[in-house]
Design a protein around this motif. Structure first.
Motif, mmCIF file in Angstrom:
data_model
loop_
_atom_site.group_PDB
_atom_site.id
_atom_site.type_symbol
_atom_site.label_atom_id
_atom_site.label_comp_id
_atom_site.label_asym_id
_atom_site.label_seq_id
_atom_site.Cartn_x
_atom_site.Cartn_y
_atom_site.Cartn_z
ATOM 1 N N LYS A 1 0.806 -1.228 0.000
ATOM 2 C CA LYS A 1 0.000 0.000 0.000
ATOM 3 C C LYS A 1 0.837 1.275 0.000
ATOM 4 N N ASN A 2 1.913 1.340 0.770
ATOM 5 C CA ASN A 2 2.632 2.596 0.996
ATOM 6 C C ASN A 2 3.928 2.653 0.196
ATOM 7 N N TYR A 3 4.143 3.787 -0.464
ATOM 8 C CA TYR A 3 5.379 3.946 -1.242
ATOM 9 C C TYR A 3 5.923 5.361 -1.090
ATOM 10 N N GLY A 4 7.172 5.522 -1.465
ATOM 11 C CA GLY A 4 7.819 6.833 -1.478
ATOM 12 C C GLY A 4 8.463 7.073 -2.828
ATOM 13 N N MET A 5 8.824 8.324 -3.100
ATOM 14 C CA MET A 5 9.483 8.668 -4.370
ATOM 15 C C MET A 5 10.759 9.444 -4.068
ATOM 16 N N ILE A 6 11.852 9.068 -4.720
ATOM 17 C CA ILE A 6 13.132 9.778 -4.606
ATOM 18 C C ILE A 6 13.475 10.259 -6.006
ATOM 19 N N VAL A 7 13.389 11.578 -6.217
ATOM 20 C CA VAL A 7 13.483 12.143 -7.561
ATOM 21 C C VAL A 7 14.566 13.214 -7.626
ATOM 22 N N HIS A 8 15.002 13.490 -8.872
ATOM 23 C CA HIS A 8 16.026 14.505 -9.098
ATOM 24 C C HIS A 8 15.431 15.894 -8.901
ATOM 25 N N GLY A 9 16.103 16.728 -8.118
ATOM 26 C CA GLY A 9 15.559 18.045 -7.809
ATOM 27 C C GLY A 9 15.935 19.122 -8.800
ATOM 28 N N ALA A 10 16.887 18.844 -9.712
ATOM 29 C CA ALA A 10 17.305 19.864 -10.687
ATOM 30 C C ALA A 10 16.187 20.125 -11.692
ATOM 31 N N ASP A 11 16.203 21.315 -12.277
ATOM 32 C CA ASP A 11 15.160 21.717 -13.206
ATOM 33 C C ASP A 11 15.477 21.193 -14.604
ATOM 34 N N PHE A 12 15.545 19.873 -14.741
ATOM 35 C CA PHE A 12 15.755 19.231 -16.030
ATOM 36 C C PHE A 12 14.392 18.803 -16.568
ATOM 37 N N TYR A 13 14.055 19.289 -17.762
ATOM 38 C CA TYR A 13 12.741 18.951 -18.298
ATOM 39 C C TYR A 13 12.610 17.439 -18.460
ATOM 40 N N ALA A 14 13.717 16.756 -18.769
ATOM 41 C CA ALA A 14 13.669 15.323 -19.057
ATOM 42 C C ALA A 14 13.248 14.530 -17.826
ATOM 43 N N THR A 15 13.996 14.685 -16.730
ATOM 44 C CA THR A 15 13.663 13.915 -15.527
ATOM 45 C C THR A 15 12.350 14.390 -14.912
ATOM 46 N N SER A 16 12.051 15.675 -15.043
ATOM 47 C CA SER A 16 10.766 16.181 -14.520
ATOM 48 C C SER A 16 9.594 15.543 -15.252
ATOM 49 N N GLN A 17 9.715 15.453 -16.581
ATOM 50 C CA GLN A 17 8.658 14.844 -17.378
ATOM 51 C C GLN A 17 8.511 13.368 -17.016
ATOM 52 N N ARG A 18 9.630 12.696 -16.823
ATOM 53 C CA ARG A 18 9.624 11.279 -16.444
ATOM 54 C C ARG A 18 8.923 11.083 -15.100
ATOM 55 N N ASP A 19 9.356 11.862 -14.099
ATOM 56 C CA ASP A 19 8.798 11.711 -12.756
ATOM 57 C C ASP A 19 7.317 12.066 -12.724
ATOM 58 N N ASN A 20 6.925 13.128 -13.450
ATOM 59 C CA ASN A 20 5.514 13.533 -13.458
ATOM 60 C C ASN A 20 4.630 12.483 -14.129
ATOM 61 N N ALA A 21 5.161 11.847 -15.186
ATOM 62 C CA ALA A 21 4.389 10.794 -15.853
ATOM 63 C C ALA A 21 4.171 9.619 -14.915
ATOM 64 N N ALA A 22 5.203 9.262 -14.137
ATOM 65 C CA ALA A 22 5.066 8.168 -13.168
ATOM 66 C C ALA A 22 4.047 8.527 -12.093
ATOM 67 N N LYS A 23 4.103 9.778 -11.614
ATOM 68 C CA LYS A 23 3.150 10.215 -10.590
ATOM 69 C C LYS A 23 1.726 10.136 -11.107
ATOM 70 N N GLN A 24 1.514 10.532 -12.368
ATOM 71 C CA GLN A 24 0.174 10.489 -12.942
ATOM 72 C C GLN A 24 -0.349 9.057 -12.999
ATOM 73 N N VAL A 25 0.490 8.140 -13.446
ATOM 74 C CA VAL A 25 0.074 6.733 -13.511
ATOM 75 C C VAL A 25 -0.309 6.224 -12.128
ATOM 76 N N LEU A 26 0.524 6.498 -11.142
ATOM 77 C CA LEU A 26 0.283 5.972 -9.801
ATOM 78 C C LEU A 26 -0.972 6.578 -9.169
ATOM 79 N N SER A 27 -1.194 7.873 -9.373
ATOM 80 C CA SER A 27 -2.349 8.519 -8.745
ATOM 81 C C SER A 27 -3.654 8.157 -9.440
ATOM 82 N N GLU A 28 -3.644 8.004 -10.773
ATOM 83 C CA GLU A 28 -4.871 7.740 -11.518
ATOM 84 C C GLU A 28 -5.209 6.255 -11.601
ATOM 85 N N GLU A 29 -4.196 5.426 -11.798
ATOM 86 C CA GLU A 29 -4.454 4.018 -12.062
ATOM 87 C C GLU A 29 -4.316 3.127 -10.825
ATOM 88 N N TYR A 30 -3.718 3.661 -9.782
ATOM 89 C CA TYR A 30 -3.556 2.899 -8.542
ATOM 90 C C TYR A 30 -3.947 3.791 -7.352
#
Length: 682
Positions: A500-529
């Motif tokens: 049930k419980n999870y955490g996220m460890i993400v890159h804090g720099a303002d890189f569009y690439a990793t930000s887009q990656r992390d945001n896509a994962a967050k969307q999947v987890l919040s909407e589909e699970y």
């Protein structure tokens, strides 16, 4: 409230006589019966024993519940009918269902006869568009009724409906967060569509997307209307990349159209259906829908109606107006495979395919004749990701006689990279390929490169101050798909193992690439699970910070059972920290296939799933873009290469695909020593 003694006093008889009159347990003279009944009629508030007796007597002759379906094609209304019938089986009532004709006015006489038959105890009604049947039932028939499906003004009755406006908002938000900006809206029902359209418009406004009137067609009546609109919508360069289909009546014509015109869903267009239907998950692709809880809907409808029947509280009675209930039920977005994300570049441009970079034989000969040179500035080398990039670049460059005359490794130090860029610039190459270590600190050094006339090709990120006209292209993974793979990997593992419980460890720099990656994962987890709980998101700047941050996170939230980590380097730091804490039970999902994480997975370690880039193919795309630039040809400003999902089940096969070689012997041995190893695993 009057008592039996009060009635006896008013009628001038004994209390026992009143009881015998009401219950018909003994003969009472007609004169006394008339006195008792007159006294009861004069009461404004009847005693409970009389109300209950009247209710029982009324139910002797009223054994049916009438259900009115306004739309015979509505899968939702038919599903409610089925659920209601199931709930009524233990009540002693039988369900009679009437599906209205297209001209409901022709059915008025039928309903009048049916309701006057004295066998109908209550009504559940889906209103027709003009409320003709609704008016007939509630205005003339003084029986309990519940209005279903939508709110209707001007009637005093219980109403149960779902929040379709919020459902449309969720659907539109889902598409926007997947990168869609050109989103169309198709609908057919004049009564239900407006709220859905309002939800759609609310999401566009909230995310700053300009509403395009040419994409919105809410009142399509016939199949040919749908075909005509789709001809206009999908025929041009600015065709929508996604559609919200508001009503079930539009779904079939839409699917017919795209099948006849070889339009692929979701590759060519993503769709979300705002009506739910049983075959949606069985379609290919499975259709994303806004689901309404038909079981809860029917349960509430029957429960409310039974209480009204028991208490003899009729609809449209002014004296009862304060007892009527309005129940709004939530909707749920069921994400399936009919929607996909759009990879975006640093300036929001849609990711282009590597296919547009292919060279003709004439172009190949022209490039070879130029004997061009290139240099490469990596942010850090020594990792398989960089080695495969270089291997892919060399694969193309060698065939085109392009020489690599310099390669540097910045060891993730932006100041060092700035000095290295200056040295590479002095070599006066035709092409400079680079991945910035820091967008801000390296900006000036990269600006000097562009001013020198050297053709710049970037990997993954763009330094501050540069715009698409300053460089040839930026080549990266399709970060949206990359993040989706990781989100699904984590969500599915947790679902299968009841976590049930999870955490996220993400890159804090303002890189569009990793930000887009992390945001896509967050969307999947919040909407589909949605049942899974995110404890905290921790951000890091450099990999050497991760060890401590991971330990601190687990101390704050010892209940964490799984972790999302942006890429494999930080993931290995997390594994070290968790091993020291004795928390090797925590599952990890990350990105980028390398030997260390592959070995961990093969041994049955903490890494359970990852999304692997295809760096060899990315290197080839970089080299082909460079070749196009040498010919002074225009290249799309962002090229996105698709990633692949990896678990222990397909690890060996994925290794071959990513590394272009057979798995190392150590990996094969690790699988054999893993107690969960299955012989023949790919």
């Amino acid at each position: 409230m009057a008592t039996i003694n009060d009635i006896a006093k008013m009628a001038g008889v004994s209390a026992s006589t009143v009881s015998h009159v009401v219950n018909k347990t003994r003969y009472v003279s007609p004169e006394k019966v008339e006195k008792v009944e007159r006294a009861i009629r004069e009461l404004s508030d009847l005693p409970n024993f009389i109300v209950k007796k009247a209710s029982v007597q009324a139910q002797v002759n009223k054994q049916y519940i009438l259900m009115v379906i306004a739309d015979k094609k509505s899968d939702f209304q038919r599903r409610i009918e089925q659920r209601v019938d199931e709930h009524l089986k233990n009540t002693g009532y039988t369900l009679i269902t009437v599906a209205c004709n297209s001209d409901v006015s022709e059915m008025e006489v039928f309903f009048r006869i049916l309701l006057e038959s004295n066998g109908i105890a209550g009504v559940l009604i889906f209103p027709d568009e003009k409320d003709v049947i609704l008016h007939r039932i509630l205005a003339d028939a003084k029986i309990p009724a519940v209005i279903l499906g939508r709110k209707v003004e001007g009637y005093m009755a219980d109403m149960i409906y779902t929040d379709t406006m919020d459902g449309a908002y969720k659907a539109a938000r889902h598409l926007v967060k997947k990168g869609h900006e050109r989103i169309g809206f198709l609908g057919s029902n004049r009564e239900r569509t407006p709220l859905r359209l309002a939800g759609f418009q609310k999401a566009l406004k909230e995310y700053g997307i300009l509403e395009a009137p040419e994409y919105i067609h809410p009142y399509l009546q016939k199949e040919q209307d749908v075909f005509d609109v789709l001809d206009r919508l999908l025929g041009g360069e600015q065709a929508p990349t996604a559609l919200l289909i508001a009503n079930y009546a539009v779904v079939i014509p839409f699917l017919k159209y795209i099948n006849a015109h070889n339009i692929t869903c979701p590759a060519d267009i993503s769709i979300v259906c705002l009506a739910s239907f049983d075959w949606a998950p069985l379609h290919t692709p499975a259709l994303t829908t806004v689901e309404q809880d038909t079981a809860e809907f029917a349960k509430r409808a029957v429960s409310v109606l039974m209480k009204r029947i028991e208490n003899q509280e009729c609809a449209n009675v002014p004296a009862c107006k304060n007892i009527y209930k309005t129940v709004t039920l939530p909707t749920e977005l069921k994400v399936r495979s009919s929607t996909c994300g759009i990879g975006r570049g640093p300036f929001g441009e849609k990711a282009s395919s590597m296919n547009e970079l292919l060279l003709s034989e004439e172009e190949i000969q022209s490039i070879r004749s130029k004997k061009a040179t290139a240099v490469i500035s990596f942010h850090y080398a020594g990792k398989a990701w960089m080695e495969l990039h270089l291997k892919g670049i060399r694969n193309i460059f060698d065939s085109l006689d392009i020489s690599i005359i310099g390669t540097t490794d910045a060891h993730f130090d932006p100041q060092l990279q700035c000095r290295q860029l200056e040295s590479l610039r002095m070599l006066e190459p035709d092409i400079l390929i680079a991945i910035p270590t820091d967008q801000k600190i390296t900006a000036e050094a990269f600006q000097k490169i562009t001013e020198s006339g050297i053709k710049l090709i970037l990997i993954s990120n763009v330094p501050d101050g540069l715009s698409p006209g300053d460089y040839v292209t930026c080549v990266s993974i399709n970060e949206h798909s990359h993040g989706q793979n990781m989100g699904h990997g984590l969500g599915e593992y947790m679902r299968q193992h009841n976590l049930k419980n999870y955490g996220m460890i993400v890159h804090g720099a303002d890189f569009y690439a990793t930000s887009q990656r992390d945001n896509a994962a967050k969307q999947v987890l919040s909407e589909e699970y949605p049942t899974m709980h995110l404890c905290e998101t921790v951000r890091f700047g450099k990999e050497d910070e991760v060890y401590k941050k991971a330990g601190d996170l687990i101390r704050r939230y010892p209940e964490i059972e799984a972790l999302y980590i942006s890429w494999d380097g930080p993931a290995m730091e997390v594994i070290s920290a968790l091993t020291e804490l004795g928390r090797t039970d925590i599952a990890i999902v990350t990105s980028d296939l390398d030997y260390a994480d592959a070995l961990n997975m093969a041994k049955g370690g903490m890494i359970k799933a990852l999304s692997a880039q295809c760096p060899f193919e990315q290197g080839q795309a970089i080299a082909l873009a460079a070749a196009k630039a040498i010919l002074n040809q225009t290249v799309s400003s962002f090229i996105g290469i698709e990633s692949i999902s990896v678990t222990s089940d397909n690890l060996l096969k994925s290794w071959k695909r990513v590394f272009k070689e057979e798995p190392r012997q150590e990996l094969l041995q690790a699988f054999k020593e893993n107690p969960n190893y299955v012989s023949g695993r790919e």
